[in-house]
Design a protein around this motif. Structure first.
Motif, PDB file in Angstrom:
ATOM      1  N   GLY A 275      -1.068 120.677  79.906  1.00  0.00           N
ATOM      2  CA  GLY A 275      -1.094 121.888  80.711  1.00  0.00           C
ATOM      3  C   GLY A 275       0.285 122.389  81.084  1.00  0.00           C
ATOM      4  N   LEU A 276       0.517 123.676  80.864  1.00  0.00           N
ATOM      5  CA  LEU A 276       1.784 124.300  81.247  1.00  0.00           C
ATOM      6  C   LEU A 276       1.803 124.487  82.766  1.00  0.00           C
ATOM      7  N   THR A 277       2.881 124.046  83.400  1.00  0.00           N
ATOM      8  CA  THR A 277       3.000 124.195  84.842  1.00  0.00           C
ATOM      9  C   THR A 277       4.453 124.449  85.219  1.00  0.00           C
ATOM     10  N   ARG A 278       4.630 125.144  86.352  1.00  0.00           N
ATOM     11  CA  ARG A 278       5.988 125.498  86.782  1.00  0.00           C
ATOM     12  C   ARG A 278       6.475 124.663  87.959  1.00  0.00           C
ATOM     13  N   SER A 279       5.613 123.833  88.552  1.00  0.00           N
ATOM     14  CA  SER A 279       5.972 123.212  89.825  1.00  0.00           C
ATOM     15  C   SER A 279       5.622 121.733  89.878  1.00  0.00           C
ATOM     16  N   ASP A 280       6.214 121.053  90.850  1.00  0.00           N
ATOM     17  CA  ASP A 280       5.874 119.654  91.109  1.00  0.00           C
ATOM     18  C   ASP A 280       4.418 119.544  91.552  1.00  0.00           C
ATOM     19  N   LYS A 281       3.992 120.473  92.400  1.00  0.00           N
ATOM     20  CA  LYS A 281       2.610 120.470  92.870  1.00  0.00           C
ATOM     21  C   LYS A 281       1.646 120.622  91.695  1.00  0.00           C
ATOM     22  N   GLY A 282       1.960 121.566  90.797  1.00  0.00           N
ATOM     23  CA  GLY A 282       1.130 121.764  89.624  1.00  0.00           C
ATOM     24  C   GLY A 282       1.087 120.530  88.742  1.00  0.00           C
ATOM     25  N   THR A 283       2.233 119.850  88.624  1.00  0.00           N
ATOM     26  CA  THR A 283       2.298 118.618  87.842  1.00  0.00           C
ATOM     27  C   THR A 283       1.363 117.570  88.422  1.00  0.00           C
ATOM     28  N   ARG A 284       1.408 117.402  89.744  1.00  0.00           N
ATOM     29  CA  ARG A 284       0.553 116.402  90.389  1.00  0.00           C
ATOM     30  C   ARG A 284      -0.924 116.728  90.187  1.00  0.00           C
ATOM     31  N   GLU A 285      -1.270 118.000  90.295  1.00  0.00           N
ATOM     32  CA  GLU A 285      -2.675 118.404  90.133  1.00  0.00           C
ATOM     33  C   GLU A 285      -3.166 118.121  88.716  1.00  0.00           C
ATOM     34  N   LEU A 286      -2.335 118.400  87.726  1.00  0.00           N
ATOM     35  CA  LEU A 286      -2.740 118.171  86.341  1.00  0.00           C
ATOM     36  C   LEU A 286      -2.901 116.687  86.037  1.00  0.00           C
ATOM     37  N   VAL A 287      -1.971 115.888  86.504  1.00  0.00           N
ATOM     38  CA  VAL A 287      -2.058 114.446  86.286  1.00  0.00           C
ATOM     39  C   VAL A 287      -3.309 113.887  86.950  1.00  0.00           C
ATOM     40  N   ALA A 288      -3.593 114.361  88.171  1.00  0.00           N
ATOM     41  CA  ALA A 288      -4.785 113.901  88.889  1.00  0.00           C
ATOM     42  C   ALA A 288      -6.064 114.281  88.154  1.00  0.00           C
ATOM     43  N   ALA A 289      -6.011 115.387  87.404  1.00  0.00           N
ATOM     44  CA  ALA A 289      -7.180 115.855  86.655  1.00  0.00           C
ATOM     45  C   ALA A 289      -7.291 115.203  85.277  1.00  0.00           C
ATOM     46  N   GLY A 290      -6.360 114.325  84.958  1.00  0.00           N
ATOM     47  CA  GLY A 290      -6.420 113.624  83.686  1.00  0.00           C
ATOM     48  C   GLY A 290      -5.727 114.338  82.548  1.00  0.00           C
ATOM     49  N   ALA A 291      -4.870 115.299  82.863  1.00  0.00           N
ATOM     50  CA  ALA A 291      -4.150 116.056  81.835  1.00  0.00           C
ATOM     51  C   ALA A 291      -2.691 115.635  81.786  1.00  0.00           C
ATOM     52  N   GLU A 292      -2.035 116.005  80.701  1.00  0.00           N
ATOM     53  CA  GLU A 292      -0.594 115.838  80.578  1.00  0.00           C
ATOM     54  C   GLU A 292       0.068 117.097  81.118  1.00  0.00           C
TER      55      GLU A 292
END
Length: 299
Positions: free
Chosen positions: A29-46
Motif C-alpha cells: 500500500g502506498l502511504t505518505r505518513s508514519d500513521k498510514g504505515t502503522r495502519e497498513l502493517v496492522a491490516a496485514g499489508a506491506e
C-alpha cells in the motif's frame, strides 16, 4: 497476486486492503505518513512510502507486483482541475511501467462518463469523452493505455457510502449542519446512484481478478435516490428543517455543490452484475444517512 494499491489509507482503499488480503492476495500500500504505515502493517499489508505526485515512487512501488489498483484521488474540489491533472499524470506513469506486460491495472473513475448525454442513465458500454467534468482526462488516459496493450479496467463510482462517509452526501450533511437547514432545489426529483463501500471494494477485487482489458464496471447498487429524499433523511438524522430552494437561491446556499445538487447522476450496473457475478448486499444510502455517525464539527 501481489497488488500495488494507491490510496491504501483512504475511505475505499483501507477497506480494499482487507478485501484483498482476505481473498489471499498480498497488498503493498502506498502511504505518505508514519500513521498510514502503522495502519497498513496492522491490516496485514506491506507499507510503501511515496506520494501520488512523486512519479518515481509510483514506478518503484510497482516493482515485484503482479498488478495495480489505483484508488487515490485528491478530493479538494477547490483545486479540482489541478487534481484531475495530477490523477492523469499518475495513471500515465503507472501505465507506462506496466506497458509490455500482462499485469492488470484497475483505475477509479466515475459513472458520469457513462452518460450518453449529461443527466441520462450511465451505461458501462458508453464512454462520453466530451463530458464537461475535468476528471474525464483520467478515462481518456486509460483508453490510450488500452490501445498500447496495457490490461486496464475501470471501476466507475457512484455515491459510495457507509455510516461514516457518503460521497457528495457528506458535503451536504456538513452544509446542512453549518447552515441549520437541509435543502434541495425546486422539487428535488433529480436522482443520484449509490453503492455501499463493502460492495464497492468487492467489485474492485472482482475487476482485478477478471482481468478484462478495456472493461468498465459500475459501482452502483441503487440506480437513483432522489435528492429530496436525501435531504429529508439528513433533516431527520440531525433534526433540521428541510427546505426547497428556488434555482435563484440555490447558488448562494450550495456554492460549488450546486452544480451537482441540481443534476441527475444515475447509472445502471446490470452489465457489471452479469459480467462479474456481482450482487450488492450492503445497506442502502438512506439507511446509512439515518444511521450516520455524529461526527463533531471541525473547529
Amino acid at each position: 497476486m501481489k497488488i500495488f494499491l494507491t490510496g491504501a489509507n483512504g475511505f475505499i482503499g483501507s477497506k480494499l486492503v482487507t478485501e484483498l488480503t482476505n481473498a489471499g492476495h498480498q497488498v503493498r500500500g502506498l502511504t505518505r505518513s508514519d500513521k498510514g504505515t502503522r495502519e497498513l502493517v496492522a491490516a496485514g499489508a506491506e507499507a510503501y512510502r511515496g506520494d501520488l505526485e512523486d512519479l518515481n515512487s509510483l514506478r518503484d512501488g510497482i516493482t515485484g507486483c503482479d498488478g495495480v489498483i489505483h484508488t487515490a484521488f485528491d478530493h479538494n474540489f477547490v483545486n479540482y482541475v489541478a487534481n484531475c491533472q495530477k490523477d492523469q499524470r499518475a495513471i500515465e506513469a503507472i501505465g507506462k511501467e506496466l506497458e509490455g506486460s500482462s499485469r492488470p491495472f484497475v483505475i477509479t473513475s466515475t459513472t458520469l462518463f457513462g452518460e450518453p448525454v449529461a443527466g441520462q442513465c450511465a451505461d458501462e458500454n458508453i464512454f462520453n469523452n466530451k463530458h464537461s467534468n475535468p476528471r474525464v482526462i483520467s478515462e481518456i488516459t486509460a483508453e490510450s493505455l488500452v490501445e498500447r496493450g496495457v490490461k486496464v479496467a475501470l471501476v466507475r463510482l457512484s455515491q459510495i457510502h457507509d455510516t461514516y462517509r457518503q460521497g457528495l452526501v457528506t458535503f451536504l450533511i456538513d452544509l446542512a449542519r453549518k447552515t441549520g437547514r437541509s435543502a434541495y432545489i425546486e422539487k428535488g426529483v433529480n436522482c443520484w446512484s449509490a453503492a455501499h463501500v463493502s460492495d464497492t471494494v468487492h467489485l474492485f477485487r472482482l475487476a482485478l481478478e477478471k482481468q478484462v482489458s478495456g472493461a468498465r464496471y459500475h459501482a452502483c447498487a441503487e440506480e437513483g435516490v432522489s435528492v429530496r429524499a436525501i435531504a429529508e433523511a439528513i433533516g431527520q438524522r440531525f433534526n433540521l428543517p428541510v427546505v426547497a430552494l428556488s434555482e435563484n437561491d440555490a447558488g448562494a446556499h450550495f456554492g460549488w455543490l450546486g452544480a451537482f445538487v441540481s443534476k441527475d447522476m444515475i447509472a445502471s450496473s446490470e452489465k457489471t452484475k452479469q459480467r462479474l457475478d456481482w450482487h450488492p448486499t450492503g445497506p442502502k444510502l438512506l439507511a446509512d444517512i439515518l444511521a450516520c455517525e455524529d461526527i463533531p464539527d471541525k473547529p
